[in-house]
Design an enzyme around this catalytic site. Sequence first.
Site, PDB file in Angstrom:
ATOM      1  CD  GLU A  49      14.398   6.587  17.712  1.00  0.00           C
ATOM      2  OE1 GLU A  49      15.456   7.374  17.665  1.00  0.00           O
ATOM      3  OE2 GLU A  49      13.671   6.715  16.652  1.00  0.00           O
ATOM      4  CG  ASN A 196      11.841  12.980  15.840  1.00  0.00           C
ATOM      5  OD1 ASN A 196      12.770  13.523  16.656  1.00  0.00           O
ATOM      6  ND2 ASN A 196      12.168  12.349  14.964  1.00  0.00           N
ATOM      7  CD  GLU A 197      16.005  14.490  13.433  1.00  0.00           C
ATOM      8  OE1 GLU A 197      15.771  13.822  12.497  1.00  0.00           O
ATOM      9  OE2 GLU A 197      16.549  14.577  14.357  1.00  0.00           O
ATOM     10  CE1 TYR A 269      22.142  12.433  18.132  1.00  0.00           C
ATOM     11  CE2 TYR A 269      20.666  13.400  16.360  1.00  0.00           C
ATOM     12  CZ  TYR A 269      21.079  12.552  17.610  1.00  0.00           C
ATOM     13  OH  TYR A 269      19.929  12.047  17.917  1.00  0.00           O
ATOM     14  CD  GLU A 325      16.493  13.111  18.262  1.00  0.00           C
ATOM     15  OE1 GLU A 325      17.456  12.843  17.453  1.00  0.00           O
ATOM     16  OE2 GLU A 325      15.546  12.717  17.902  1.00  0.00           O
ATOM     17  CD  GLN A 374      18.129   6.770  21.062  1.00  0.00           C
ATOM     18  OE1 GLN A 374      17.649   6.161  21.467  1.00  0.00           O
ATOM     19  NE2 GLN A 374      17.904   7.505  19.837  1.00  0.00           N
TER      20      GLN A 374
HETATM   21  O1  AHR Z   1      18.671   9.453  17.798  1.00  0.00           O
HETATM   22  C1  AHR Z   1      18.689   8.911  16.554  1.00  0.00           C
HETATM   23  C2  AHR Z   1      17.837   9.562  15.444  1.00  0.00           C
HETATM   24  O2  AHR Z   1      18.609  10.662  15.118  1.00  0.00           O
HETATM   25  C3  AHR Z   1      16.655   9.792  15.883  1.00  0.00           C
HETATM   26  O3  AHR Z   1      15.650   8.836  15.719  1.00  0.00           O
HETATM   27  C4  AHR Z   1      16.219  11.224  14.892  1.00  0.00           C
HETATM   28  O4  AHR Z   1      15.143  12.017  15.522  1.00  0.00           O
HETATM   29  C5  AHR Z   1      17.720  11.659  14.584  1.00  0.00           C
HETATM   30  O5  AHR Z   1      17.773  11.939  13.382  1.00  0.00           O
END
Ligand code: AHR
Length: 518
Positions: A49, A196-197, A269, A325, A374
């Site tokens: 990103e 995205n999201e 995450y 992600e 990432q």
């Molecule tokens: O990876 C960092 C961020 O986490 C990304 O931009 C977003 O999609 C997520 O919330």
Amino acid sequence: MNLKSALSALLIGVTASVGVAHAQAVALKVEADKPGAKIDRQLFGQFAEHLGRGVYEGVWVGPDSSIPNTRGIRNDVVAALKELRVPNVRWPGGCFADEYHWRNGIGPLKDRPATLNPNWGGVIEPNSFGTHEFMDFVQQIGAEAYISVNVGSGTPQEAADWFEYMTTAQPTALAKQRAANGHPEPYGISFMGIGNESWGCGGSMTPEEYAAQLRIYARYTRNYNADHPTLKIAVGPDSANTGYTEAVMKAWKERNWSWDINGLSLHYYTVGAGWPPKFAATGFGVEEYATLINYTLRMNELLRTHGAIMDKYDPEKKIALVVDEWGAWLAPTPGSKEGFLEQQNSVRDAIIAALNINIFARHADRVRMANIAQMVNVLQAMILTDQDKLVLTPTYHLFHMYVPFQDATFLPVTFDAGTYASGDIKLPKLDAIAAKGKDGKTWLAVTNIDPTGPAQLELTTRAKRAVGKILSAPKVDSVNTFQAPATVAPKPFESKSSGNKIALKLPPHSVAVIALEQ
Ligand code: AHR
């Protein structure tokens, strides 16, 4: 440390942990006669990103940099990533994607506008790394492109134009512009993310609002390169929330001829607890280790929950669940810039990666693509850079060790995982997956989750020896630094059979990936 010395440091290994099984050894067997799904290589995808020093500095230094580069892209980073056989790279975001306007990133570098990156530190986005630079990068590392279009602040027309610009061979005005910018041949784009999201930074849309946008974008955003199909991936759930899973899958089931998708994204995450992320990347003990491992193992439940909803609408599993992600999101490195999401990477991160990949492999019939967050200098990165220096993280080494699992066929493994307890948290002590590799070999990956003691295993097999690599570390929070780049690095691992048994001994918090050889 440059890449050459980082890699040669890895060769200074010793044959590790060849042990004789004792009475308490855990029995392990690979069920070679019960092959499962293909472990799609796309599960080993990455995410780059426009965030902090991920793209700028980490990948792009510009053609005039004193750091060795090819058309502005760092040679050392490319060489390291090629070793991982990265299948695909997701770009340009993340949250950045829903504020990205692709026209800012084409044409002569000197003419590109400076814009802002409000999501990530409010810094200037120079737009020097745009479509052509990204495609050059993925071609240099041998990966496929996964491009997320702007649904949040863009228009269907802007996204449609971008795909026409990239993919048509017809002499349209956009194709001529692409040719004038140095690429007469159409590009092949393997994956398109439609937003995205969208439930959060991508527009805060209700599931139904997003489904309405999805129909339009999926209809009008076309790939014109018939030789290179594009799979379309819709925004899906945030962790355990099922609203998007239900709404998007229902919309898909009720679709007409005019649109379609191929994947549904899931973001999860490993944070530990609360927000913002506060678990330290270094200087932690076994309690924090256990908390994070426990948190990461929730991926199992998430895949089951979302998979069950998808099965309801799509029993034939046409739509892939794409975990685009995932990874550890920890407290930022002290002194790093706010919003740059920089964090160190320890052997714990490598174990987190192993456990997640193992979970994906067990759900490989539905989970056919994933992208760790990432790639460089951001979150659970493969590589950290500082000016001209580069260090390979424990997660990099783990991904390297797992390369034989790319496109391998899943094989069940029977074993008693046992228990490792830390306070109230109870974790499995062991984890293992096996697969028949494309090289014809049977591969086994074993993780000793226990940070306090070794694991003794006894593999029943007709193979004569187990040969591979082991990733271990002196401490549960060991990291690689520019000064000490090989503290957590794979070492050769070998064990010979005795009768029809092979004894395997793994030190605390370690991962072994071995081939069973005759
Ligand atoms: O990876 C960092 C961020 O986490 C990304 O931009 C977003 O999609 C997520 O919330």
